[in-house]
Write a protein that holds these residues in place. Structure first.
Motif, PDB file in Angstrom:
ATOM      1  N   ARG A  40      95.638  13.791 -54.788  1.00 44.05           N
ATOM      2  CA  ARG A  40      94.210  13.882 -55.511  1.00 44.05           C
ATOM      3  C   ARG A  40      94.016  12.667 -56.162  1.00 44.05           C
ATOM      4  O   ARG A  40      92.857  12.443 -56.404  1.00 44.05           O
ATOM      5  N   ALA A  41      95.011  11.896 -56.662  1.00 41.62           N
ATOM      6  CA  ALA A  41      94.844  10.704 -57.245  1.00 41.62           C
ATOM      7  C   ALA A  41      94.327   9.644 -56.035  1.00 41.62           C
ATOM      8  O   ALA A  41      93.311   8.816 -56.778  1.00 41.62           O
ATOM      9  N   ARG A  42      94.621   9.789 -54.887  1.00 41.37           N
ATOM     10  CA  ARG A  42      94.221   8.937 -53.951  1.00 41.37           C
ATOM     11  C   ARG A  42      92.858   9.272 -53.573  1.00 41.37           C
ATOM     12  O   ARG A  42      91.735   8.196 -53.391  1.00 41.37           O
ATOM     13  N   GLU A  43      92.709  10.422 -53.716  1.00 42.56           N
ATOM     14  CA  GLU A  43      91.156  10.931 -53.374  1.00 42.56           C
ATOM     15  C   GLU A  43      90.139  10.494 -54.176  1.00 42.56           C
ATOM     16  O   GLU A  43      88.947  10.092 -54.109  1.00 42.56           O
ATOM     17  N   ALA A  44      90.661  10.696 -55.463  1.00 40.18           N
ATOM     18  CA  ALA A  44      89.887  10.096 -56.736  1.00 40.18           C
ATOM     19  C   ALA A  44      89.398   8.718 -56.649  1.00 40.18           C
ATOM     20  O   ALA A  44      88.370   8.194 -56.934  1.00 40.18           O
ATOM     21  N   GLU A  45      90.388   7.953 -56.215  1.00 41.75           N
ATOM     22  CA  GLU A  45      90.400   6.605 -55.980  1.00 41.75           C
ATOM     23  C   GLU A  45      89.267   6.260 -55.008  1.00 41.75           C
ATOM     24  O   GLU A  45      88.393   5.224 -55.113  1.00 41.75           O
ATOM     25  N   ALA A  46      89.293   6.790 -53.814  1.00 40.37           N
ATOM     26  CA  ALA A  46      88.598   6.771 -52.713  1.00 40.37           C
ATOM     27  C   ALA A  46      87.093   7.095 -53.071  1.00 40.37           C
ATOM     28  O   ALA A  46      86.323   6.531 -52.597  1.00 40.37           O
ATOM     29  N   SER A  47      86.975   8.174 -53.747  1.00 39.87           N
ATOM     30  CA  SER A  47      85.747   8.668 -54.214  1.00 39.87           C
ATOM     31  C   SER A  47      85.032   7.661 -55.079  1.00 39.87           C
ATOM     32  O   SER A  47      83.713   7.317 -54.815  1.00 39.87           O
ATOM     33  N   ALA A  48      85.683   7.141 -56.054  1.00 42.93           N
ATOM     34  CA  ALA A  48      85.193   6.080 -56.798  1.00 42.93           C
ATOM     35  C   ALA A  48      84.492   4.815 -55.952  1.00 42.93           C
ATOM     36  O   ALA A  48      83.571   4.434 -56.428  1.00 42.93           O
ATOM     37  N   MET A  49      85.502   4.337 -55.225  1.00 41.99           N
ATOM     38  CA  MET A  49      84.999   3.460 -54.505  1.00 41.99           C
ATOM     39  C   MET A  49      83.926   3.663 -53.374  1.00 41.99           C
ATOM     40  O   MET A  49      83.020   2.593 -53.158  1.00 41.99           O
ATOM     41  N   ALA A  50      84.041   4.596 -52.809  1.00 46.22           N
ATOM     42  CA  ALA A  50      82.767   5.028 -52.286  1.00 46.22           C
ATOM     43  C   ALA A  50      81.362   4.981 -52.847  1.00 46.22           C
ATOM     44  O   ALA A  50      80.604   4.510 -52.633  1.00 46.22           O
ATOM     45  N   GLU A  51      81.610   5.650 -54.144  1.00 45.66           N
ATOM     46  CA  GLU A  51      80.341   5.876 -55.074  1.00 45.66           C
ATOM     47  C   GLU A  51      79.889   4.302 -55.440  1.00 45.66           C
ATOM     48  O   GLU A  51      78.773   3.882 -55.438  1.00 45.66           O
ATOM     49  N   GLN A  52      80.965   3.752 -55.672  1.00 51.68           N
ATOM     50  CA  GLN A  52      80.655   2.155 -55.845  1.00 51.68           C
ATOM     51  C   GLN A  52      79.909   1.356 -54.791  1.00 51.68           C
ATOM     52  O   GLN A  52      79.066   0.498 -54.940  1.00 51.68           O
ATOM     53  N   ALA A  53      80.462   1.628 -53.603  1.00 48.51           N
ATOM     54  CA  ALA A  53      79.849   1.088 -52.314  1.00 48.51           C
ATOM     55  C   ALA A  53      78.377   1.642 -52.066  1.00 48.51           C
ATOM     56  O   ALA A  53      77.426   0.378 -51.855  1.00 48.51           O
ATOM     57  N   TRP A  54      78.277   2.812 -52.141  1.00 48.51           N
ATOM     58  CA  TRP A  54      76.724   3.296 -52.354  1.00 48.51           C
ATOM     59  C   TRP A  54      75.878   2.510 -53.249  1.00 48.51           C
ATOM     60  O   TRP A  54      74.802   2.200 -53.038  1.00 48.51           O
ATOM     61  N   ASP A  55      76.326   2.648 -54.588  1.00 49.45           N
ATOM     62  CA  ASP A  55      75.734   2.118 -55.495  1.00 49.45           C
ATOM     63  C   ASP A  55      75.267   0.824 -55.608  1.00 49.45           C
ATOM     64  O   ASP A  55      74.513   0.042 -56.305  1.00 49.45           O
ATOM     65  N   GLY A  56      75.778  -0.156 -54.699  1.00 52.00           N
ATOM     66  CA  GLY A  56      75.592  -1.498 -54.517  1.00 52.00           C
ATOM     67  C   GLY A  56      74.045  -1.472 -53.932  1.00 52.00           C
ATOM     68  O   GLY A  56      73.448  -2.790 -54.017  1.00 52.00           O
ATOM     69  N   PHE A  57      73.568  -0.510 -53.296  1.00 50.63           N
ATOM     70  CA  PHE A  57      72.283  -0.293 -52.790  1.00 50.63           C
ATOM     71  C   PHE A  57      71.286   0.421 -53.776  1.00 50.63           C
ATOM     72  O   PHE A  57      69.963   0.679 -53.521  1.00 50.63           O
ATOM     73  N   LEU A  58      71.522   0.695 -55.123  1.00 51.84           N
ATOM     74  CA  LEU A  58      71.043   1.446 -55.991  1.00 51.84           C
ATOM     75  C   LEU A  58      69.572   0.641 -56.317  1.00 51.84           C
ATOM     76  O   LEU A  58      68.695   1.361 -56.313  1.00 51.84           O
ATOM     77  N   PRO A  59      69.697  -0.797 -56.560  1.00 54.25           N
ATOM     78  CA  PRO A  59      68.509  -1.353 -56.871  1.00 54.25           C
ATOM     79  C   PRO A  59      67.433  -1.234 -55.888  1.00 54.25           C
ATOM     80  O   PRO A  59      66.127  -1.152 -56.259  1.00 54.25           O
ATOM     81  N   ARG A  60      67.782  -1.124 -54.493  1.00 55.51           N
ATOM     82  CA  ARG A  60      66.944  -1.084 -53.406  1.00 55.51           C
ATOM     83  C   ARG A  60      66.319   0.440 -53.377  1.00 55.51           C
ATOM     84  O   ARG A  60      65.067   0.386 -53.390  1.00 55.51           O
ATOM     85  N   LEU A  61      67.054   1.327 -53.675  1.00 48.76           N
ATOM     86  CA  LEU A  61      66.675   2.675 -53.932  1.00 48.76           C
ATOM     87  C   LEU A  61      65.697   2.943 -54.822  1.00 48.76           C
ATOM     88  O   LEU A  61      64.596   3.260 -54.871  1.00 48.76           O
ATOM     89  N   ASN A  62      66.108   2.397 -56.130  1.00 47.13           N
ATOM     90  CA  ASN A  62      65.240   2.469 -57.235  1.00 47.13           C
ATOM     91  C   ASN A  62      64.061   1.768 -57.176  1.00 47.13           C
ATOM     92  O   ASN A  62      62.842   2.236 -57.677  1.00 47.13           O
ATOM     93  N   ALA A  63      63.926   0.659 -56.483  1.00 48.09           N
ATOM     94  CA  ALA A  63      62.784  -0.219 -56.382  1.00 48.09           C
ATOM     95  C   ALA A  63      61.777   0.732 -55.450  1.00 48.09           C
ATOM     96  O   ALA A  63      60.643   0.639 -55.740  1.00 48.09           O
ATOM     97  N   ALA A  64      62.069   1.128 -54.384  1.00 44.21           N
ATOM     98  CA  ALA A  64      61.167   2.082 -53.538  1.00 44.21           C
ATOM     99  C   ALA A  64      60.744   3.319 -54.522  1.00 44.21           C
ATOM    100  O   ALA A  64      59.603   3.717 -54.313  1.00 44.21           O
TER     101      ALA A  64
END
Length: 439
Positions: A173-197
């Motif tokens: 579960r700790a491994r999953e939580a870490e991977a989920s946090a990393m995935a969210e961070q990776a997606w959110d790297g594109f948040l400025p583009r989405l919010n600009a749209a």
């Protein structure tokens, strides 16, 4: 599961797709099923899909502002998986070029199509954030088609990407939580583009990229609940519709067995319809099976048909072959783990050896492994290990028994094309009822 008979009122449906290889057949299967029920379907997609869309019963619209592939050559590919072995780099490129980066362009094309001709529902893509955005702007009932398993973890499921099994311990579960946090961070790297749209269309900004998907009222994974990991519970918006196994339009080659080899077990080798840099792993598969007492049929697919491989005497290479004919006689499948190949194999009760190369393949392989219907290997393993894995799948009866049992369970859920059509009709009906009750 809702009933799949007695289609409701005639619907005007705008469906969307992008040319990503394995996501195309499920979309075309959905279009075909909806058109067969008497609904009016328009498909807005890359020019590569024009003839296929029309043949499936849709009116075709090309992307104008959004990325649009004129053909299926390597030169026109936006993802270009073969240029990097780093899955994070591949993900970032896909987000920048297709998933999130061009969201405004995709939304503008969809909104233009809706302005030209209204629709009762938008059948978007779980990977095209522009389709989610357009549905929100147009205030139109929007369903998102996932061509395989859900991109977003369901309750009790591990995060998409690494190919984890369901957590069984605190460390899992700790491994999953870490991977989920990393995935969210990776997606959110594109948040400025989405919010600009979003700002361009006068919408409020989001805190995270994944919040955009919440604007859709239905999420339709085109996979089987029996194949997927068990879920603690499903949100009402998530409806499994089952595999949508449309045969690719280019798959016309037929395989015929050679009498002198018919006593050998048949092994099908298939590694995607798109270029992911498979030449090395395919050569190792061939070499690993060269000394085995098996008959091997290797299918390439449209994007790989020019690939030059050093074939062994027991290997037949087909450029553009249909798999179903081969699978009726196959005893094992060696594959990258694409969802369509796995589902076709399970439909025929054939166990698998999977060497994932990215995308959804790690997670598909994890599910096959979970159900005991095959073995998962790292795609970089030595050819000897590949040969040993195939030998084991052929000799240990449990793999075939579990593949057959899983295939029967998938089939028992009902045919995917009928189910997705019924879900779309049900969603539009309930959306209309909800709109009436709120006025």
């Amino acid at each position: 599961m809702i009933k799949t008979t007695n289609a409701g009122p005639h619907l005007r449906i705008l469906a969307v797709c992008w040319e990503g290889g394995g996501n195309v057949p499920p979309t075309l299967a959905a279009v075909r099923a909806l058109a067969a029920r008497g609904h009016e379907v328009r498909l807005i997609a890359d020019d590569t899909m024009s003839a296929e869309a029309i043949e499936a019963g849709a009116r075709f619209l090309p992307w104008k502002r959004a990325p649009n592939r004129p053909d299926r050559s390597d030169e026109s590919c936006f993802l270009r998986d073969w240029e990097s072995a780093d899955p994070v780099a591949c993900f970032q490129r896909a987000c920048a070029r297709i998933f999130v980066g061009p969201a405004q362009c995709y939304a503008e094309d969809i909104l233009e199509a809706l302005a030209t001709e209204p629709a009762d529902i938008l059948l978007g893509s779980d990977l095209l954030f522009g389709s989610m955005l357009a549905g929100e702007i147009a205030k139109l009932p929007t369903a998102l088609l996932a061509s395989n398993i859900s991109l977003w973890p369901l309750p009790g499921h591990p995060p998409f990407g690494p190919g984890f099994q369901p957590a069984r311990s605190a460390s899992d579960r700790a491994r999953e939580a870490e991977a989920s946090a990393m995935a969210e961070q990776a997606w959110d790297g594109f948040l400025p583009r989405l919010n600009a749209a979003r700002a361009h269309f006068g919408l409020a900004p989001l805190a995270h990229v994944h919040e955009q998907r919440l604007s859709a009222g239905r999420h339709l994974p085109a996979t089987s609940r029996s194949f997927d990991f068990p879920a603690e519970h499903l949100p009402d918006s998530v409806r499994y519709v089952g595999p949508l196994l449309e045969m690719p339009s280019w798959a016309h080659d037929r395989w015929t067995s050679q009498p002198e080899r018919e006593m050998r077990p048949l092994v099908l080798v298939s590694f995607s319809t798109t270029n992911q840099g498979q030449a090395d792993v395919l050569q190792r598969v061939i070499s690993g099976l060269a000394g085995e007492p098996v008959e091997v049929v290797l299918t390439l697919g449209k994007a790989l048909e020019g690939l030059r491989l050093q074939a062994a005497a027991n290997v037949t290479v087909l450029s553009n072959a249909a798999h179903d004919d081969i699978l009726t006689k196959a005893r094992a499948v060696v594959t990258h783990g694409g969802h369509g190949t796995i589902m076709r194999s399970l439909h025929h009760g054939v166990p698998l050896v999977i060497l994932p190369m990215g995308r959804d393949q790690n997670d598909n392989a994890a599910r096959v492994d979970y159900h005991g219907a095959g073995l998962r290997l790292d795609h970089s393993v030595h050819q000897i290990i590949i040969g040993e894995a195939v030998r084991r799948v052929l000799s240990e009866r449990c793999f075939a028994e579990r593949a057959m049992a899983l295939g029967r369970a998938v089939a028992k859920e009902g045919p995917g094309p009928e189910r997705i059509a019924a879900e779309i009709e049900d969603f539009v009906l309930k959306s209309s009822q909800s709109a009436l009750s709120s006025t």
